[in-house]
Enzyme design. Structure first.
Site, PDB file in Angstrom:
ATOM      1  CD  GLU A 166      -0.253   4.650  -7.537  1.00 32.48           C
ATOM      2  OE1 GLU A 166      -1.176   4.164  -8.207  1.00 32.48           O
ATOM      3  OE2 GLU A 166       0.097   5.848  -7.584  1.00 32.48           O
ATOM      4  CD1 TRP A 167      -5.501   2.983  -2.910  1.00 34.09           C
ATOM      5  CD2 TRP A 167      -4.159   4.779  -2.733  1.00 34.09           C
ATOM      6  NE1 TRP A 167      -4.888   2.939  -1.675  1.00 34.09           N
ATOM      7  CE2 TRP A 167      -4.073   4.031  -1.543  1.00 34.09           C
ATOM      8  CE3 TRP A 167      -3.426   5.954  -2.850  1.00 34.09           C
ATOM      9  CZ2 TRP A 167      -3.254   4.419  -0.496  1.00 34.09           C
ATOM     10  CZ3 TRP A 167      -2.607   6.342  -1.812  1.00 34.09           C
ATOM     11  CH2 TRP A 167      -2.531   5.572  -0.655  1.00 34.09           C
ATOM     12  N   GLY A 168      -3.916   4.078  -8.271  1.00 36.78           N
ATOM     13  CA  GLY A 168      -3.931   4.681  -9.609  1.00 36.78           C
ATOM     14  C   GLY A 168      -3.593   6.157  -9.614  1.00 36.78           C
TER      15      GLY A 168
ATOM     16  CG  ASP B 229      -9.942   1.380  -0.547  1.00 41.30           C
ATOM     17  OD1 ASP B 229      -8.966   1.682  -1.251  1.00 41.30           O
ATOM     18  OD2 ASP B 229      -9.855   1.145   0.664  1.00 41.30           O
TER      19      ASP B 229
ATOM     20  CG  ASP C 241      -2.266   0.534   1.008  1.00 41.39           C
ATOM     21  OD1 ASP C 241      -2.399   1.360   0.098  1.00 41.39           O
ATOM     22  OD2 ASP C 241      -3.197   0.171   1.749  1.00 41.39           O
TER      23      ASP C 241
HETATM   24  C1  GAL Z   1      -6.252   1.050   1.664  1.00 39.48           C
HETATM   25  C2  GAL Z   1      -6.349   0.030   0.568  1.00 39.48           C
HETATM   26  C3  GAL Z   1      -7.383  -1.002   0.957  1.00 39.48           C
HETATM   27  C4  GAL Z   1      -6.993  -1.646   2.276  1.00 39.48           C
HETATM   28  C5  GAL Z   1      -6.764  -0.581   3.340  1.00 39.48           C
HETATM   29  C6  GAL Z   1      -6.198  -1.171   4.616  1.00 39.48           C
HETATM   30  O1  GAL Z   1      -5.296   1.991   1.328  1.00 39.48           O
HETATM   31  O2  GAL Z   1      -6.703   0.664  -0.628  1.00 39.48           O
HETATM   32  O3  GAL Z   1      -7.527  -1.969  -0.059  1.00 39.48           O
HETATM   33  O4  GAL Z   1      -5.838  -2.413   2.073  1.00 39.48           O
HETATM   34  O5  GAL Z   1      -5.870   0.409   2.865  1.00 39.48           O
HETATM   35  O6  GAL Z   1      -5.926  -0.196   5.568  1.00 39.48           O
END
Ligand code: GAL
Length: 572
Positions: A266-268, A289, A231
């Site tokens: 890193e969410w794109g 997410d 992440d």
């Molecule tokens: C976010 C991630 C999620 C999950 C979460 C856990 O950044 O996009 O999929 O892993 O953290 O804290």
């Protein structure tokens, strides 16, 4: 000798100042494939011009100018390269492509599994791993291909080992350490995934891996971990820093000698589809997410936002470099944790909406990560949707092409995905809040031989429609997606006439007559106007009963039939 000449020729063909410059085409210049498997690269020059030529192609690959793609099959492992040339504004722009053909790719097909985050969050423990592993095996999910059980955030102890700096699992949740959880998953024939973050803290505030990449990768390898989801919370925003931090972990994983799938999250935000593979990763998240809703609000990602995020990215996906659309919410039905906020209206989706999510993820060749509560019973509808083998076959297709949106008309999006065996998958998504009808016309679809007949398989409902070379109508509920797999018919399979007829009575007897014995069909098929087969008769029979009250039927005579179906291959 031949290789030396090719290298010299390529050197002079390459543009002098092209290093670091945007590519001529929208898409990656680093690609992967497997020996003996069909390869395809669809070339979309950002200049809007067409590709003039592709130079230096290895034997086995060809440039299809009409379809603007490089396609073919290479039998030998190795590194290959070629040059793409596009004429633009009186100049010739060039770009080089590197293609690695290998049997050892980290992720030859998008990985499939289950992630703990959406419904379990902080309740993760050895016991949850045990229950979920058992459920994955018993429910048929493992058999269908869902092999990775991934423990997401909040598995950690308060801090790492003070002396060795090795990561430690929370003692309450994992009393016998992470080894035991890994062993439980492995004993069920599953692979085990773990989570960390490229900063000093994870998103939920536990210790991250930045500065401890070596210690963490080494420990994961010793535990027997098979996948790392990495992440990017609490890390600097610039792309160069992200590249450097992801690369550090990629190198640390590589150095362990254990094969671990490396999954960037890193969410794109920094367009990882442009540089992700340079870190050693083989898939990357493209959005924030996903939420358990059709539409997200204030940054929440419902199916609508996933579509917005994924639709322009089709040229960048490929074998071993997958665009990941995040966790599937199928089966959550509004009872998730973080997945239940930021949605418009109440969390949860209709079964048509869940089915659309599943269909799109498969058409996009996204990794498939389930996230519903496997500690509770699963409904037969949900399990049938998640394990539909014909749909999963599209996701897992070894040519690895993400479906491209061909058109959007009256709120309907038509998706097209070329497949390894030459078939083509189509998806039609109804974005409208009401039911809608659309028409699919084969002469609009690239990758087909127009004028030929095609078998049409309804992938969602798993039946064969009547073959066609023309068009068919599709009726869709709100937010529903129809998926078809088209397979070319052999010449001698096609004969026959098509009759449309109106029937008003509840049931009726239909007499079909053919002149001359030599014209007698081998098969007579009756469908509704949407191509759904209602009745089918083989042999010489020319009379039969129409089984359902319907207003309109299509009757077609076919010389021979060819079934198009797929059953999942048992993996080890
Ligand atoms: C976010 C991630 C999620 C999950 C979460 C856990 O950044 O996009 O999929 O892993 O953290 O804290």
């Amino acid at each position: 000798m031949y290789k030396v000449i090719a290298a010299v020729v390529l050197f002079f063909l390459l543009p002098m100042g092209a290093k670091g410059q945007k590519h001529v085409f929208d898409g990656p210049s680093r690609l992967y494939g497997q020996p003996g498997v069909q390869f395809m690269q669809r070339l979309v020059p950002w200049t809007g011009d067409s590709v003039v030529e592709v130079v230096g192609l290895p034997k086995g690959l060809r440039f299809d100018k009409e379809r603007s793609c490089v396609a073919g099959c290479l039998q030998k492992e190795g590194d290959y390269s070629y040059v793409v040339r596009v004429a633009h504004g009186g100049r010739m722009l060039r770009d080089s492509v590197r293609l690695t053909i290998s049997r050892q790719l980290q992720q030859p097909a998008p990985f499939m599994g289950w992630l703990s985050w959406n419904v379990v969050e902080s309740e993760i423990s050895t016991e949850v791993v045990r229950t979920v592993a058992e459920a994955m095996a018993a429910s048929g999910l493992k058999r269908a291909g869902y092999r990775y059980l991934v423990v997401d955030d909040l598995w950690h102890a308060d801090s790492r080992d003070t002396l060795t700096h090795s990561p430690l699992a929370d003692k309450q949740k994992f009393p016998n350490g992470m080894e035991e959880a890994v062993a439980i998953a492995h004993a069920k024939g599953l692979r085990f995934g773990i989570y960390s973050d490229a900063a000093d803290r994870t998103c939920a505030g536990r210790y991250g891996s930045y500065g401890y990449e070596k210690e963490d990768a080494t420990q994961y390898a010793q535990w027997g971990v098979d996948l790392l989801k990495y992440d990017y919370c609490h890390a600097p925003t610039e792309r160069d820093t992200a590249l450097e931090r992801y690369r550090r972990m990629g190198e640390a994983l590589e150095a362990t000698g254990r094969k671990m799938l490396y999954y960037m999250c890193e969410w794109g935000q920094r367009q990882p589809w442009l540089w992700g593979e340079q870190t050693g990763a083989s898939c990357w998240r493209t959005t924030y997410d996903t939420r358990d809703g059709w539409t997200g609000k204030w940054g929440g990602v419902g199916v609508v936002q996933s579509i917005e995020g994924m639709r322009p990215l089709w040229p960048y996906s490929g074998v071993n470099r997958w665009n990941d659309a995040d966790m599937l919410c199928i089966g959550i039905h509004g009872r998730g944790k973080s997945s239940s906020d930021l949605v418009e209206g109440r969390p949860g989706m209709t079964q048509d909406e869940y089915a659309t999510q599943m269909a799109l993820w498969c058409l996009w060749s996204s990794p498939l990560t389930l996230s519903f509560d496997l500690r509770k019973p699963i409904s037969p509808d949900d399990i049938a949707l998640m394990t539909n083998p014909e749909l999963l076959a599209l996701d897992q297709d070894l040519m690895g092409q993400q479906a491209q949106p061909l058109w959007e008309r009256n709120g309907l999006i038509l998706w097209v995905k070329p497949l390894e065996n030459g078939d083509v998958a189509l998806g039609l998504t109804n974005m409208n809040d009401t039911a809608a009808r659309g028409t699919i016309k084969l002469d609009e679809i690239p990758y087909l031989d127009h004028g030929k007949h095609y078998h049409v398989r309804d992938v969602m409902h798993r039946f064969s429609q009547t073959p066609t070379r023309g068009e068919w109508r599709v009726a869709l509920n709100r937010h529903q997606t129809a998926v078809y797999r088209l397979a070319e018919m052999a010449e001698d399979e096609v004969t026959g006439e098509e009759y449309r007829m109106q029937v008003r009575e509840q049931r009726c007897r239909l007499k079909v007559e053919f002149k001359g014995a030599e014209n007698a069909p081998k098969r007579i098929v009756v469908t509704d106007p949407y191509g759904r087969v209602l009745s089918e008769q083989r042999g010489s029979g020319q009379r039969f009963r129409l089984p359902l009250p319907k207003e309109e039927y299509v009757v077609r005579a076919v010389a021979q039939g060819r079934a198009c179906c797929w059953s999942p291959e048992e993996k080890d």
